[in-house]
Design an enzyme around this catalytic site. Structure first.
Site, short mmCIF file in Angstrom:
data_model
loop_
_atom_site.label_atom_id
_atom_site.label_comp_id
_atom_site.label_asym_id
_atom_site.label_seq_id
_atom_site.Cartn_x
_atom_site.Cartn_y
_atom_site.Cartn_z
N HIS A 110 -1.03 -39.02 -10.52
CA HIS A 110 -0.82 -40.43 -10.20
C HIS A 110 -2.11 -41.13 -9.78
CE1 HIS A 110 -0.14 -38.85 -5.98
NE2 HIS A 110 -0.85 -39.93 -5.69
N ASP A 140 2.55 -33.58 -11.43
CA ASP A 140 1.69 -34.56 -10.76
C ASP A 140 0.29 -33.99 -10.54
OD1 ASP A 140 0.98 -37.01 -9.71
OD2 ASP A 140 1.60 -36.51 -7.66
N GLY A 213 -4.69 -41.94 -0.14
CA GLY A 213 -6.09 -41.62 -0.40
C GLY A 213 -6.36 -40.14 -0.29
N ASN A 214 -5.51 -39.43 0.50
CA ASN A 214 -5.62 -37.97 0.58
C ASN A 214 -5.10 -37.30 -0.69
OD1 ASN A 214 -5.37 -38.23 3.93
ND2 ASN A 214 -6.52 -36.47 3.18
N SER A 215 -4.33 -38.04 -1.48
CA SER A 215 -3.73 -37.46 -2.68
C SER A 215 -4.78 -36.79 -3.56
CB SER A 215 -3.02 -38.54 -3.49
OG SER A 215 -1.86 -38.99 -2.84
N GLY A 271 15.25 -20.77 -21.82
CA GLY A 271 16.31 -20.83 -22.81
C GLY A 271 17.71 -20.73 -22.23
#
Length: 467
Positions: A110, A140, A213-215, A271
């Site tokens: 993101h 992500d 901002g730590n992401s 499956g």
């Protein structure tokens, strides 16, 4: 100053001196070393590998008249009030971690989603342009590579499967764009599955302060090893309240290794369709509590069927790791390398058994033939594809289904009112939708009204729309 390796020993010594917790005995530090306990040695080792990630994307503004697209018109009037509106540039800021001395960086998907330009800023203020090597919205996660060759500081991976609740951790990143910041906390919980920020809901929870901002930054253990990538927080204010979530290092490492191979992201295919165990189901199965995941459906030629699994089998462990629920199984299975096998502990009719499943990629048995539906219809603006095990695995739809699936929907498109990603289109105005070509042909007429049936979340949804 006590080194990081001595911290836990010193802490245990202090607890031993203090005596039982209920006594509330307080003692003064008996040495200078106990006063100077510090995480600084860990930070000095890891911080140079944590970077800022700057992403920009250019949004093309739409003119109000076709003449704005005329090169001659724009030559005289340019991009301005009389000409075509200027492009709009959006920026995002996040963090990343260098995980290879060649300049391979992991961050959150993101952070760089739809970016047209990505730059990396090191802790020593140097800035470099970066290429996007791999991005995966399901986990992500994204992997970048610094364009300029060099010998970069990097963080080593730790074993996220070995961390325990109560372990000390540090979070390093760039919260709110203020600059590199270090926060300290403990592992608050493991295997959190009720966090809907990715398809693989299996997170490390920590009370180390994590903010916007730590992401994409680093969650490290007391050896300075990368055990997670912060990705989300629970907050009503937008700031940290001590409930942060990180993608486990095992998942990050799996995605990074796929990026290094250069062959794209390939996950093992199981499956089979699985479902969580309810308390009532647990009682019927004769188990003490609702754990594991139940086989509810099977692809005829899938790895699960070839391994001898049957509908009704209860999966309780994979390679020795206990399975609490469907999300736990998805995480454990998806991080196994393709080419080997996984040992599943199961319960069948009350009896424990072990089966071995081959780890293979999902096949594309029919061409996906992706098409954008442009005709005015309930599907206008949707990208659809023919279903195969490979497409079903990507979109997490039941393997047993056949036909056409909605792969994505353009923002603001008409289709967004009626269908969503993962919907399997079964029927339109009485016509069975077996291929994307059939759907495109059906939508090119104007019948005056539309009668549609789609499979969504295990249920058939029907709706009617007037043109």
């Amino acid at each position: 100053m006590v080194r990081a390796g001595s911290f836990v020993a010193a802490l245990m010594l202090a607890v031993a001196v203090a005596g039982p917790a209920q006594a509330q005995t307080r003692v003064a530090p008996d040495s200078k070393a106990q006063v100077q306990l510090s995480f600084a040695p860990i930070v000095k080792r890891v911080a140079p590998a944590v970077v800022n990630v700057y992403a920009q994307r250019t949004l093309r503004q739409q003119g109000g008249s076709p003449m704005f697209d005329d090169p001659l018109f724009r030559r005289f009037f340019g991009d301005g009030p009389l000409g075509m509106p200027k492009d709009r540039v959006e920026s995002s800021l996040g963090s990343g971690v260098i995980i290879d001395r060649s300049g391979l960086v992991v961050t959150n998907h993101h952070v760089i989603k739809d970016a047209t330009e990505v730059k990396i800023a090191l802790s020593d203020k140097r800035e470099f342009e970066a290429d996007v090597v791999l991005k995966d919205d399901r986990t992500d996660l994204a992997v970048l590579r610094i364009k300029e060759k060099g010998d970069y500081p990097f963080a080593e991976f730790g074993d996220s499967d070995q961390i325990e609740v109560g372990d000390l951790v540090l979070a390093i990143g760039n919260p709110f764009g203020v600059g590199q910041t270090v926060t300290q906390g403990i592992v608050s919980a493991l295997a959190r599955t009720q966090v809907g920020v990715s398809d693989y809901r299996f997170f490390i929870q920590t009370d180390a302060a994590i903010n916007p901002g730590n992401s994409g930054g680093a969650l490290v253990d007391m050896e300075g090893r990368l055990v997670g990538v912060p990705t989300a927080i629970y907050s009503r204010s937008g700031g940290s309240i001590g409930i942060g979530f990180a993608i486990p290092g095992a998942m990050v490492k799996f995605v990074a290794e796929q990026a290094k191979s250069g062959g794209g992201l390939r996950r093992p295919w199981f499956g089979a369709t699985l479902q969580n165990v309810t308390p009532d189901m647990a009682e019927a199965l004769g188990i003490k509590r609702p754990v594991g995941t139940l086989v509810a459906g099977m692809s005829a030629n899938g790895p699960a069927a070839r391994a001898g699994l049957k509908v009704g089998d209860l999966l309780v462990a994979i390679d020795g790791f206990e399975i609490d629920d469907l999300d736990g199984f998805g995480y454990r299975y998806s991080t196994r390398p393709i080419g080997g096998s996984a040992k599943l502990s199961i319960i069948r009719q009350g009896k424990p058994m072990t089966v071995e499943v081959g780890l293979v990629a999902a096949p594309e048995t029919v061409p996906r033939d992706e098409r954008m539906i442009r005709a005015i219809s309930p599907f206008q603006g949707a990208v659809v594809a023919n279903l195969s095990p490979a497409v079903a695995e990507e979109l997490r739809v039941p393997n047993a289904l056949e036909g056409v699936v909605v792969k994505s929907v353009e923002t603001g498109a008409l289709a967004g009112r009626f269908v969503q990603k993962g919907d399997v289109i079964l029927e339109v105005n009485g016509t069975k939708i077996d291929t994307t070509k059939t759907l495109e042909k059906v939508t090119q007429s104007d019948p005056g009204s539309w009668r549609v049936a789609v499979q969504r979340g295990g249920e058939v949804v029907r709706f009617a729309v007037r043109s």
